[in-house]
Design a protein around this motif. Sequence first.
Motif, PDB file in Angstrom:
ATOM      1  N   TYR B  33      76.093 -79.216  -5.206  1.00 38.94           N
ATOM      2  CA  TYR B  33      75.012 -78.310  -4.831  1.00 38.94           C
ATOM      3  C   TYR B  33      73.850 -79.097  -4.222  1.00 38.94           C
ATOM      4  CZ  TYR B  33      77.448 -75.724  -8.553  1.00 38.94           C
ATOM      5  OH  TYR B  33      78.394 -75.137  -9.354  1.00 38.94           O
ATOM      6  N   TYR B  35      69.741 -78.453  -3.930  1.00 34.38           N
ATOM      7  CA  TYR B  35      68.574 -77.667  -4.289  1.00 34.38           C
ATOM      8  C   TYR B  35      67.340 -78.307  -3.664  1.00 34.38           C
ATOM      9  CZ  TYR B  35      70.952 -75.075  -8.060  1.00 34.38           C
ATOM     10  OH  TYR B  35      71.765 -74.236  -8.773  1.00 34.38           O
ATOM     11  N   GLN B  37      63.102 -78.518  -4.449  1.00 31.28           N
ATOM     12  CA  GLN B  37      62.116 -78.268  -5.497  1.00 31.28           C
ATOM     13  C   GLN B  37      60.729 -78.257  -4.884  1.00 31.28           C
ATOM     14  OE1 GLN B  37      61.991 -81.151  -8.702  1.00 31.28           O
ATOM     15  NE2 GLN B  37      60.795 -79.799  -9.994  1.00 31.28           N
ATOM     16  N   LEU B  43      63.344 -74.683  -8.669  1.00 31.99           N
ATOM     17  CA  LEU B  43      64.463 -75.203  -7.886  1.00 31.99           C
ATOM     18  C   LEU B  43      65.187 -74.032  -7.233  1.00 31.99           C
ATOM     19  CD1 LEU B  43      65.084 -77.303 -10.867  1.00 31.99           C
ATOM     20  CD2 LEU B  43      65.538 -78.441  -8.711  1.00 31.99           C
ATOM     21  N   LEU B  45      68.441 -72.920  -4.621  1.00 29.48           N
ATOM     22  CA  LEU B  45      69.722 -73.364  -4.083  1.00 29.48           C
ATOM     23  C   LEU B  45      69.759 -73.224  -2.567  1.00 29.48           C
ATOM     24  CD1 LEU B  45      72.609 -74.357  -4.747  1.00 29.48           C
ATOM     25  CD2 LEU B  45      73.280 -71.944  -4.840  1.00 29.48           C
ATOM     26  N   PHE B  90      67.292 -82.131  -4.337  1.00 31.80           N
ATOM     27  CA  PHE B  90      68.164 -82.594  -5.417  1.00 31.80           C
ATOM     28  C   PHE B  90      69.594 -82.171  -5.166  1.00 31.80           C
ATOM     29  CE2 PHE B  90      65.374 -84.468  -8.457  1.00 31.80           C
ATOM     30  CZ  PHE B  90      64.150 -83.857  -8.268  1.00 31.80           C
ATOM     31  N   PHE B 105      72.104 -83.468 -12.280  1.00 32.95           N
ATOM     32  CA  PHE B 105      71.323 -83.712 -11.079  1.00 32.95           C
ATOM     33  C   PHE B 105      71.194 -85.196 -10.757  1.00 32.95           C
ATOM     34  CE2 PHE B 105      69.457 -79.630  -9.932  1.00 32.95           C
ATOM     35  CZ  PHE B 105      69.655 -78.873 -11.071  1.00 32.95           C
ATOM     36  N   GLY B 106      71.091 -85.476  -9.451  1.00 28.61           N
ATOM     37  CA  GLY B 106      70.675 -86.795  -9.019  1.00 28.61           C
ATOM     38  C   GLY B 106      69.170 -86.940  -9.160  1.00 28.61           C
ATOM     39  N   ASN B 107      68.632 -88.075  -8.712  1.00 30.54           N
ATOM     40  CA  ASN B 107      67.210 -88.339  -8.875  1.00 30.54           C
ATOM     41  C   ASN B 107      66.358 -87.911  -7.690  1.00 30.54           C
ATOM     42  OD1 ASN B 107      67.265 -89.336 -11.508  1.00 30.54           O
ATOM     43  ND2 ASN B 107      67.875 -91.364 -10.806  1.00 30.54           N
TER      44      ASN B 107
END
Lengths: 112, 114
Positions: B33, B35, B37, B43, B45, B90, B105-107
Amino acid sequence: QQQVKQSPQSLIVQKGGISIINCAYENTAFDYFPWYQQFPGKGPALLIAIRPDVSEKKEGRFTISFNKSAKQFSLHIMDSQPGDSATYFCAASMNTGNQFYFGTGTSLTVIP
Amino acid sequence: DAGITQSPRHKVTETGTPVTLRCHQTENHRYMYWYRQDPGHGLRLIHYSYGVKDTDKGEVSDGYSVSRSKTEDFLLTLESATSSQTSVYFCAISESNQSNSPLHFGNGTRLTVT
């Protein structure tokens, strides 16, 4: 239109106090309600989650209270610690798709 | 931490230029996915993928495209960046599309469009 409404936007709590964050939803098709915790510079991380067939779920100092009839759920952080200072997001999802709907986030600051 | 790497971590670009953000996972999860922010919006999509070359739109997909040629990589492209696309992006992964399959989630990538 915000599918999940979250309040308050920010929260300041003394160390040892109780932090309470509230969320509300309208879509009764939602069947999973997670809370995510996010520290600065990091992605959100799953903290705790609940299904609507239970009214409460507790994991350590973190508790979700769920009121199905009112379509509301809340996160309670007992004995809040400075390390809990982060942004918290509630979310909701349903079993018919791939989408999570997130609240707008609450910035929690725990004062030593 | 789930094995998710986003690159670049920061990018500044000019209005009208194309931008590609990369998400790489080592978990072999089927679902990926993107997203964004933004303050006051949480967040949201943009697009998601349910397999190689299988993608679909999210709630804020206008101005974005995605591609997934390998299980481990999911690319997000801004064809012509606009200032409204300044955001933190993200990538997330999940094992299944069941509602209780958690997102990891990634950073994030902080993108600034000037």
